[in-house]
Enzyme design. Structure first.
Site, short mmCIF file in Angstrom:
data_model
loop_
_atom_site.label_atom_id
_atom_site.label_comp_id
_atom_site.label_asym_id
_atom_site.label_seq_id
_atom_site.Cartn_x
_atom_site.Cartn_y
_atom_site.Cartn_z
N CYS A 156 -2.30 7.21 9.07
CA CYS A 156 -1.15 6.60 9.76
C CYS A 156 -1.59 5.39 10.57
O CYS A 156 -2.54 5.48 11.35
CB CYS A 156 -0.55 7.55 10.77
SG CYS A 156 0.16 8.99 10.07
N CYS A 188 4.14 -2.82 17.53
CA CYS A 188 3.68 -1.65 18.28
C CYS A 188 2.18 -1.80 18.49
O CYS A 188 1.44 -2.09 17.55
CB CYS A 188 4.01 -0.38 17.52
SG CYS A 188 5.76 -0.25 17.13
N CYS A 207 5.23 -6.22 9.18
CA CYS A 207 6.27 -5.65 10.05
C CYS A 207 6.56 -6.65 11.16
O CYS A 207 5.65 -7.33 11.64
CB CYS A 207 5.76 -4.32 10.65
SG CYS A 207 7.05 -3.41 11.54
N CYS A 246 -0.58 0.02 16.32
CA CYS A 246 -0.42 0.06 14.86
C CYS A 246 -1.03 -1.16 14.18
O CYS A 246 -0.76 -2.30 14.57
CB CYS A 246 1.06 0.15 14.53
SG CYS A 246 1.40 0.09 12.76
N GLU A 264 0.83 -1.20 0.00
CA GLU A 264 0.00 0.00 0.00
C GLU A 264 0.87 1.26 0.00
O GLU A 264 1.88 1.31 0.70
CB GLU A 264 -0.91 0.00 1.22
CG GLU A 264 -2.00 -1.03 1.09
CD GLU A 264 -2.97 -1.03 2.26
OE1 GLU A 264 -4.15 -1.29 2.03
OE2 GLU A 264 -2.56 -0.77 3.39
N CYS A 292 3.38 8.53 0.89
CA CYS A 292 3.79 7.68 1.99
C CYS A 292 4.06 6.30 1.41
O CYS A 292 3.14 5.64 0.92
CB CYS A 292 2.62 7.69 2.97
SG CYS A 292 2.86 6.71 4.41
N1 SAH Z 1 7.78 1.66 11.00
C1 SAH Z 1 8.02 3.03 10.87
C2 SAH Z 1 7.25 3.73 9.78
C3 SAH Z 1 5.81 3.36 9.56
S1 SAH Z 1 4.60 3.86 10.72
C4 SAH Z 1 7.79 3.72 12.20
O1 SAH Z 1 7.22 3.11 13.08
O2 SAH Z 1 8.19 4.87 12.31
C5 SAH Z 1 4.27 5.56 10.39
C6 SAH Z 1 3.85 6.36 11.64
O3 SAH Z 1 2.48 6.09 12.00
C7 SAH Z 1 4.66 6.03 12.86
O4 SAH Z 1 5.01 7.18 13.56
C8 SAH Z 1 3.69 5.20 13.67
O5 SAH Z 1 4.04 5.17 15.00
C9 SAH Z 1 2.40 5.89 13.40
N2 SAH Z 1 1.22 5.11 13.73
C10 SAH Z 1 1.13 3.76 13.81
N3 SAH Z 1 -0.12 3.40 14.13
C11 SAH Z 1 -0.85 4.52 14.26
C12 SAH Z 1 -2.22 4.80 14.55
N4 SAH Z 1 -3.08 3.82 14.73
N5 SAH Z 1 -2.61 6.08 14.59
C13 SAH Z 1 -1.74 7.07 14.34
N6 SAH Z 1 -0.45 6.89 14.05
C14 SAH Z 1 0.01 5.62 14.00
FE1 SF4 Z 2 5.98 -1.53 12.47
FE2 SF4 Z 2 3.78 -0.10 12.88
FE3 SF4 Z 2 5.64 -0.21 14.77
FE4 SF4 Z 2 6.12 1.17 12.52
S1 SF4 Z 2 4.56 1.65 14.06
S2 SF4 Z 2 7.50 -0.27 13.54
S3 SF4 Z 2 5.01 -0.13 11.03
S4 SF4 Z 2 4.43 -1.94 14.03
#
Ligand code: SAH
Ligand code: SF4
Length: 386
Positions: free
Chosen positions: A360, A135, A131, A138, A110, A124
């Site tokens: 995000c 987290c 992944c 996410c 995506e 983006c």
């Molecule tokens: N893996 C990388 C890049 C992808 S995530 C990272 O973690 O930085 C892109 C951004 O979206 C990151 O800052 C992540 O923490 C944030 N993010 C993840 N889940 C989210 C959510 N449900 N709502 C808002 N931001 C989120």
């Molecule tokens: Fe992976 Fe989502 Fe954590 Fe970024 S925020 S490292 S995409 S699990």
């Protein structure tokens, strides 16, 4: 005795052509050499073709007007300029576009284009399918890692968006796709080499010419790779911080156990090229009752002291099955004021494309949906077990 001509053999007839879009100058040169381009013309031909691909975005060798007919035919015989298939394209009410691209069987990726109110817009891009990091907030984190993307697959995301926006050639005025953020699916610093290679290709002045300062790599904090990506790519850095003490950060981002805040902040302080003009962006997702109090804001200020930084406050974007809620608007604003008073810019990121699950942290579901439907199709065709 019947003879079979080599050219009649099915594997020859169906032999896959090498896809050139997304490859580096060196890779293109190697392929041209392999089809017999004379050594003394190799550099010139490589530059010519590189420019047709990345400056003009051509998808047919016929469009290469300064290439002689026989060579065009030879190129078309061995190579293709075609893009992969767009499985789904969605446009949000706010203009955000989400693409689901099938790079290879089972490899669906995506990308999200976010036009700004001004003249700019950011794409983006994803660096992995799924992944390994989990987290808690996410959506991508709930999808197992399928594999890393290649530099070519990263570049194709950019090219296909330019195709869709009609933004070739590079010299065209008022292009909207001006910035690249590695904030799609996956952790770019678990795929540093391919990400750095992709940045080299997109930044090439004779091609797409997306300046390195317009490229941001976002990481959850893979400490040993931070200096490496800075040295290799000169890109801007964003850190997904989300909590300013180890205890809380560990709870919501398991990677913090491996690379705690002290080490992460040290790596940030040493980021190559860091200055007031080139600040690090710290992303902070606002989770109701979890990390959003004034005390948390003060903790954040203390942690960032002395680092050229700005803070991006991200309202939490919910997804099916998520266990968090987004902080109230007043809470987010109060948090932002505290951070701002301490001298850090602290814009609140407006959620974009929520209606199409493109915001995000929401990326994932479409891939899964497509995979499920693909599986059903394969079952129907007798290619997979139900
Ligand atoms: N893996 C990388 C890049 C992808 S995530 C990272 O973690 O930085 C892109 C951004 O979206 C990151 O800052 C992540 O923490 C944030 N993010 C993840 N889940 C989210 C959510 N449900 N709502 C808002 N931001 C989120
Ligand atoms: Fe992976 Fe989502 Fe954590 Fe970024 S925020 S490292 S995409 S699990």
């Amino acid at each position: 005795m019947a003879t079979t001509l080599i050219s009649d053999m099915p594997e020859t007839a169906t032999k896959e052509k090498i896809r050139l879009p997304g490859l580096s100058r060196a890779q293109i040169s190697k392929h041209l050499e392999a089809i017999g381009i004379e050594p003394k013309k190799l550099k010139m031909r490589t530059s010519q073709i590189f420019q047709w691909i990345y400056n003009f975005g051509v998808s047919d060798f016929e469009q290469m007007t300064n290439v002689a007919k026989p060579l065009k035919a030879k190129l078309a015989e061995h190579f293709t300029l075609q893009r992969p298939e767009i499985v789904e394209r969605q446009v949000s009410v706010d203009g955000t576009r989400k693409y689901l691209v099938r790079m290879a069987p089972g490899i669906e990726v995506e990308s999200v284009f976010i036009p700004d109110v001004s003249k700019t817009g950011a794409l983006c891009v994803s660096s992995q399918v799924g992944c390994t990091l989990t987290c808690k907030f996410c959506h991508t984190g709930t999808q197992r890692l399928v594999r890393n993307l290649t530099a070519q697959e990263i570049i194709l995301q950019v090219m296909m968006t330019r195709d869709d926006l009609g933004e070739w050639p590079t010299t065209q005025e008022n292009r909207k796709l001006t910035n690249i953020v590695f904030m799609g699916m996956g952790e770019p610093l678990y795929n540093t080499d391919e990400v750095a290679k992709a940045i080299d290709i997109m930044a090439d002045e004779t091609g797409m010419a997306i300046g390195r300062r317009r490229v941001t790599v976002s990481t959850s904090g893979v400490v040993p790779e931070i200096a490496k990506i800075g040295e290799r790519s000169n890109a801007m850095l964003a850190i997904s911080l989300h909590a300013a003490n180890d205890k809380l950060r560990e709870q919501i981002m398991p990677i913090n156990k491996k690379y705690p805040l002290k080490e992460l902040m040290e790596a940030c302080r040493n980021y190559p090229g860091l200055s007031n003009a080139r600040r690090i962006t710290f992303e902070y997702v606002m989770l109701k009752g979890v990390n959003d109090s004034p005390k948390h804001a003060r903790e954040l200020i203390n942690l960032l002291r002395g680092i050229p930084a700005k803070v991006n406050l991200i309202p939490f974007n919910p997804w099916p099955g998520s266990n968090y809620e987004c902080s109230d608007w007043e809470t987010i604003e109060r948090f932002g004021v505290i951070v701002n008073k301490a001298g850090f810019a602290s814009p609140i990121r407006t959620p974009r494309g929520r209606d199409i699950l493109a915001a995000c942290g929401q990326l994932k579901s479409e891939s899964e949906k497509m995979r499920a439907s693909e599986k059903r199709k394969m079952e129907k065709d007798g290619l997979a077990q139900p």
